[in-house]
Scaffold this motif. Sequence first.
Motif, short mmCIF file in Angstrom:
data_model
loop_
_atom_site.label_atom_id
_atom_site.label_comp_id
_atom_site.label_asym_id
_atom_site.label_seq_id
_atom_site.Cartn_x
_atom_site.Cartn_y
_atom_site.Cartn_z
N PRO A 218 0.83 -1.20 0.00
CA PRO A 218 0.00 0.00 0.00
C PRO A 218 0.87 1.25 0.00
CG PRO A 218 0.14 -0.91 2.21
CD PRO A 218 0.86 -1.86 1.32
N LEU A 219 0.37 2.31 -0.63
CA LEU A 219 1.06 3.59 -0.53
C LEU A 219 1.06 4.03 0.93
CD1 LEU A 219 2.36 6.02 -1.97
CD2 LEU A 219 0.07 7.05 -2.05
N HIS A 220 2.25 4.35 1.41
CA HIS A 220 2.35 4.90 2.76
C HIS A 220 3.32 6.07 2.72
CE1 HIS A 220 5.20 1.49 2.43
NE2 HIS A 220 6.04 2.30 3.05
N PHE A 221 3.30 6.85 3.75
CA PHE A 221 4.00 8.13 3.75
C PHE A 221 5.08 8.11 4.81
CE2 PHE A 221 -0.44 8.56 2.59
CZ PHE A 221 -0.32 9.03 1.29
N VAL A 222 6.32 8.33 4.37
CA VAL A 222 7.45 8.31 5.30
C VAL A 222 8.13 9.67 5.29
CG1 VAL A 222 7.82 5.83 5.04
CG2 VAL A 222 9.03 7.39 3.52
N LYS A 223 8.87 9.91 6.33
CA LYS A 223 9.57 11.18 6.47
C LYS A 223 10.52 11.41 5.29
CE LYS A 223 9.44 10.85 11.51
NZ LYS A 223 10.25 10.65 12.74
N GLY A 224 10.59 12.64 4.84
CA GLY A 224 11.57 13.00 3.85
C GLY A 224 11.15 12.82 2.41
N ILE A 225 9.87 12.52 2.17
CA ILE A 225 9.42 12.35 0.79
C ILE A 225 8.41 13.44 0.43
CG2 ILE A 225 9.80 9.85 0.85
CD1 ILE A 225 6.73 9.53 0.95
N GLN A 226 8.33 13.74 -0.86
CA GLN A 226 7.41 14.77 -1.32
C GLN A 226 5.95 14.38 -1.06
OE1 GLN A 226 8.10 16.11 -5.34
NE2 GLN A 226 6.01 16.86 -5.57
N LEU A 227 5.64 13.10 -1.24
CA LEU A 227 4.26 12.66 -1.03
C LEU A 227 3.80 12.87 0.41
CD1 LEU A 227 3.54 9.42 -3.09
CD2 LEU A 227 2.32 11.59 -3.14
N ALA A 228 4.73 12.80 1.36
CA ALA A 228 4.34 13.02 2.75
C ALA A 228 3.88 14.46 2.95
CB ALA A 228 5.52 12.70 3.68
N ARG A 229 4.55 15.38 2.30
CA ARG A 229 4.13 16.79 2.40
C ARG A 229 2.77 16.99 1.75
NH1 ARG A 229 9.73 17.14 1.51
NH2 ARG A 229 9.50 17.38 -0.75
N GLN A 230 2.53 16.32 0.62
CA GLN A 230 1.23 16.42 -0.03
C GLN A 230 0.14 15.79 0.84
OE1 GLN A 230 2.64 14.40 -3.65
NE2 GLN A 230 2.18 16.25 -4.80
N TRP A 231 0.47 14.69 1.48
CA TRP A 231 -0.48 14.01 2.36
C TRP A 231 -0.84 14.90 3.56
CZ3 TRP A 231 1.28 11.86 7.24
CH2 TRP A 231 0.29 11.14 7.93
N LYS A 232 0.16 15.51 4.16
CA LYS A 232 -0.09 16.36 5.33
C LYS A 232 -0.95 17.56 4.97
CE LYS A 232 2.94 17.12 8.51
NZ LYS A 232 4.18 17.56 9.22
N SER A 233 -0.83 18.03 3.73
CA SER A 233 -1.63 19.18 3.31
C SER A 233 -3.04 18.78 2.87
CB SER A 233 -0.93 19.90 2.15
OG SER A 233 -1.00 19.12 0.96
N GLY A 234 -3.30 17.47 2.81
CA GLY A 234 -4.60 16.98 2.39
C GLY A 234 -4.75 16.79 0.90
N LEU A 273 7.88 6.07 9.38
CA LEU A 273 6.49 6.04 8.92
C LEU A 273 5.64 7.14 9.55
CD1 LEU A 273 4.41 4.45 7.20
CD2 LEU A 273 3.89 3.16 9.28
N MET A 274 4.88 7.83 8.71
CA MET A 274 3.96 8.86 9.17
C MET A 274 2.50 8.41 9.05
SD MET A 274 5.94 12.07 7.35
CE MET A 274 4.86 13.33 8.02
N GLY A 275 2.18 7.55 8.12
CA GLY A 275 0.81 7.07 7.95
C GLY A 275 0.68 6.25 6.67
N PRO A 276 -0.41 5.52 6.53
CA PRO A 276 -1.47 5.27 7.52
C PRO A 276 -0.97 4.40 8.68
CG PRO A 276 -2.15 4.67 5.27
CD PRO A 276 -0.69 4.86 5.24
N GLU A 277 -1.60 4.56 9.80
CA GLU A 277 -1.19 3.83 11.00
C GLU A 277 -1.31 2.32 10.82
OE1 GLU A 277 0.09 3.13 14.90
OE2 GLU A 277 0.19 4.97 13.71
N TRP A 278 -2.34 1.88 10.10
CA TRP A 278 -2.60 0.44 10.01
C TRP A 278 -1.50 -0.34 9.29
CZ3 TRP A 278 -2.89 -1.55 5.10
CH2 TRP A 278 -3.24 -0.68 4.06
N VAL A 279 -0.72 0.34 8.44
CA VAL A 279 0.30 -0.41 7.70
C VAL A 279 1.43 -0.88 8.61
CG1 VAL A 279 -0.23 0.82 5.57
CG2 VAL A 279 1.71 1.57 6.96
#
Length: 300
Positions: A218-234, A273-279
């Motif tokens: 599954p796509l998940h969001f980790v520190k230091g990646i561009q997608l994590a910033r996009q995820w945090k912004s919604g 890991l920043m999210g999702p928690e379930w992963v």
Amino acid sequence: MDMTRYVNTFGRYLRTKYGEKVHKISVDASFTCPNRDGTKGIGGCTFCNNDSFSPLTTKAGSISKQIEEAKERVTERTGARKFIAYFQSYSNTYGEVDDLRRYYDEALSDPDVIVLAVGTRPDCVPDPVLELLAGYQQNGYEVWLELGLQSSFDDSLIAINRGHGFAEYEDAIDRARTFGLKLCTHLIMGLPGEKPTDTLITFDRVVALGVDAVKIHPLHFVKGIQLARQWKSGAVSELTLEQYTEVLSEILTRAPASLLFHRLTGSGDHQYLMGPEWVKHKWDVLGHLYRKLEAKAAAA
């Protein structure tokens, strides 16, 4: 929970073939990628932080040292005594053939390493590299070429700064097939702009090309990646456990009996890991998936 009732797992395949547990250990040869070094782009894929994929890899020292230290850890933890040398981080065919040969030879010089696995991109496998890998196979080693595709949709690949399209993947598969290499394709469910069910389409396209195995996570969001910033912004939505296991159970149900699954989920190292928690909870994910597979079998 016996997942092998429903899934042709890589672990079972290895144990059946070699008569014992064979464990994968990651090797870092300090490669880069064409969308990091400026050849095709900079910054890499928007989901990529390789430190989160293989935090236990010993990056300092020779390949032989990395393997020796990893063997000690793995044998103590699992009892495994035979190993796969997995060149994992970045694009491990992106270099001169003579350099690649030196790296691979060093890994295979360890008598306990019986399988070579090389992770790379579809646009980094020219014929001389495929010929090199095929030579190891002809010398009695099992060789896996692992191609990161992630999605068969070009719009999705552009969105994640992949730097290649599906056509390059098709070409790589066709050429690798002529060399008789074992092929594993990596897929990510939940990429920006995709519905979870779009992964079913990608899976069907990949299987139609005749690959031997797939890895899915599954796509998940980790520190230091561009997608994590996009995820945090919604700007990027979060895949749910229900969505993931429902689509994955459908993939497993329709998969050819011969297709191997090297991985069914993954989250990277939890410190990143920043999210999702379930992963984070691998066995909970697999348990949820198993129950769906049982329900599908009962309804069939």
